[in-house]
Enzyme design. Structure first.
Site, short mmCIF file in Angstrom:
data_model
loop_
_atom_site.label_atom_id
_atom_site.label_comp_id
_atom_site.label_asym_id
_atom_site.label_seq_id
_atom_site.Cartn_x
_atom_site.Cartn_y
_atom_site.Cartn_z
N LYS A 269 1.15 -0.84 0.00
CA LYS A 269 -0.11 -0.01 0.49
C LYS A 269 1.05 1.59 -0.04
O LYS A 269 0.33 2.34 -0.71
CB LYS A 269 -1.01 -0.09 0.77
N ASP A 306 -10.03 2.79 0.89
CA ASP A 306 -10.09 2.26 2.36
C ASP A 306 -10.89 4.07 3.70
O ASP A 306 -11.66 3.35 4.06
CB ASP A 306 -9.09 1.81 3.46
#
Ligand code: NAP
Length: 486
Positions: A269, A306
């Site tokens: 990420k 997210d």
């Protein structure tokens, strides 16, 4: 074997490989192939080829010749025996090469050798030791003059099993069931058909996928492929297992696949951001992205869905409390956030931006201090987390995740009636924390909501279309419930 063959035909299989070496005694070939419900490949592997044949080599060759004389549709002949078992009748010859250690650099030469052995189909199955091995294999399949069933084995090779047909392979290999995997990395027949829609994949199919390691248990392929199906798109979403140190090279080599979008999960990420320089402001501030998508002009962009998904889920939880007067706006609420990893960083930033008072508590103190310092908020020692007043509790630790379902990061009697409890864990959906919070009269939001919403936003970025949120949520719930019962 005949019962399973019939069951596979009932499930829609059009070609079935009978691995006769797996039978406990030498097969009665007639019994296996008389009235066969589908065309078959007869394959009989020696122990040296990781098969189970216990009789001698002469008996094996006799069996393969008998299969040809009986007129089966295909026989599989390894390179070294192909010349001694001649073509006869209509039976097609699959000339095969397996390498369980690596994907050799001289794939072209191996293919050229097999091509000289009178094949109808060349089969090459090699172990993938890097994501790029798949690309070399798929290029071979795409350029081959003779139909070539080429794919890589192992978890790193899954993508080539799904995509080999796109580049011209006449078929791919899948197993009868998950507990009957014949080669490493094999998917089941049902996964190939129902999740990846193998038969619909063609040269026009757009490719998406999730980059991560480990990736085998990711739920993303399931819900994204379902969303593509629902939207009637000719697109497929694939699990790309990419080891930590292989990200940059993999993204370069996957450009050959013309991938249209990636989900990104652990451990990539943060690293993807250095590869794709342009991201929105929140993504840059969080320092992590979970999405790479393409603008209409082809340029890559990074996003962190997210973050939005967590904030939407929280607002949903607050709205559900509006009717009884316990809900309201986020601004001004006191939030206790447990954890200091990637999820905590993204959600913590959203909480601060929404105007809440944030407190961070984490098992490892220095990580909590670091995050609290960067978000300019309060840090609460882990052992004191039950003593602070909070309107909202958010769990961003992995405590309570499958299989440790009997654990909770927060003692039940620390929970207060009217508090909003958001557990980001989605497997199981009903974590111990969520169950105990409900018992104490708290409002709850589960990680399912966040997971589905981050995927739905990715779908939107990938396709520009409205995501089928309800179907995605239902698909995830159905997939998770059997795991919960284990
Ligand atoms: P991460 O970066 O690895 O962070 C893990 C966190 O859990 C750390 O704060 C760690 O504390 C803490 N932790 C682990 N074991 C613990 C234990 N036994 N006791 C106390 N704390 C413990 O992982 P992440 O990406 O932030 O993910 C964290 C959670 O968020 C996971 O459960 C994941 O399922 C969930 N998540 C959900 C979604 C969704 O869409 N629903 C999306 C992303 C993440 P230390 O610093 O002390 O190790």
């Amino acid at each position: 074997m005949t019962a399973e063959h019939r069951a596979l035909a009932d499930r829609g299989a059009e070609l079935v490989e009978l691995r006769v070496d797996w039978l406990s005694r030498p097969p009665d070939l007639n019994r296996l192939i008389t009235d066969r419900p589908t065309p078959v490949i007869i394959t009989c592997r020696r122990a040296s080829d990781k098969g189970h044949w216990k009789e001698g080599e002469d008996q094996r060759k006799t069996l393969l010749r008998a299969a040809i004389v009986a007129g089966v549709e295909y026989v599989d002949l390894e390179e070294d025996v192909a010349a001694s078992i001649p073509r006869y009748g209509k039976t097609k010859r699959i000339i095969s090469y397996h390498n369980f250690d690596e994907t050799p650099l001289d794939l072209d030469e191996i293919h050229a050798r097999l091509s000289k052995l009178d094949p109808d189909v060349v089969k090459i199955a090699t172990m993938a030791n890097s994501p790029n091995d798949n690309i070399r294999m798929l290029k071979l399949v795409a350029e081959a003059k003779i139909p070539t069933a080429g794919f890589c084995m192992g978890e790193l090779g899954v993508l080539s099993r799904i995509l080999t047909g796109r580049y011209g392979s006449p078929f791919t290999y899948a197993t009868w069931s998950a507990d009957r995997t014949l080669a490493p990395g094999q998917l089941t027949f049902d996964q190939m058909r129902d999740v990846f829609h193998y038969d619909s994949i063609d040269r026009e199919t757009k490719i998406y996928g999730v980059l991560g390691d480990p990736i085998a248990h990711s739920m993303s392929p399931l819900i994204h492929n379902k969303a593509f199906e629902k939207a009637g798109l000719n697109s497929v979403y694939i699990p790309f297992r990419v080891p930590q140190d292989a990200l940059s090279l993999t993204l370069d080599s996957f450009s050959w696949l013309d991938v249209q979008g990636y989900s990104v999960t652990l451990p990539h990420k943060e690293a993807v951001l250095s590869k794709v320089l342009k991201g929105d402001e929140a993504t840059r501030e969080i320092g992590a992205a979970n999405t790479l998508y393409r603008k209409p002009n082809g340029d890559w962009r990074a996003a962190n869905t997210d973050y939005d998904a967590a904030m939407q889920s929280l607002r949903l939880g607050l709205e559900s409390g509006l009717q009884d007067g316990t809900g309201g706006h986020l601004a001004g609420k006191k939030v206790l956030l447990l954890g200091a990893g990637g999820a905590a960083r993204a959600i913590g930033l959203g909480i601060i931006r929404a105007g809440c008072g944030l407190m961070i508590s984490n098992r490892t103190k220095n990580r909590a201090v670091e995050l609290a310092t960067s978000l300019k908020c309060q840090q609460v020692p882990w052992e004191n987390r039950g003593t602070v007043f909070a309107d909202i509790l958010i769990n961003c630790t992995s405590v309570g995740m499958h299989p440790s379902v009997d654990e909770s990061p927060f003692v039940q009697n620390w929970l207060r009636e009217g508090m909003l409890v958001f557990d980001t864990i989605y497997n199981p959906e009903q974590t111990l924390l969520i169950k105990q919070a409900r018992d104490r009269g708290c409002k709850t939001v589960t990680g399912i909501e966040m997971f589905v919403r981050q995927a739905a936003r990715q779908f939107e970025l990938f396709t520009g279309l409205e995501p089928p949120l309800d179907i995605m949520r239902e698909t995830l719930r159905q997939a998770i419930s059997p795991v919960r019962l284990n």
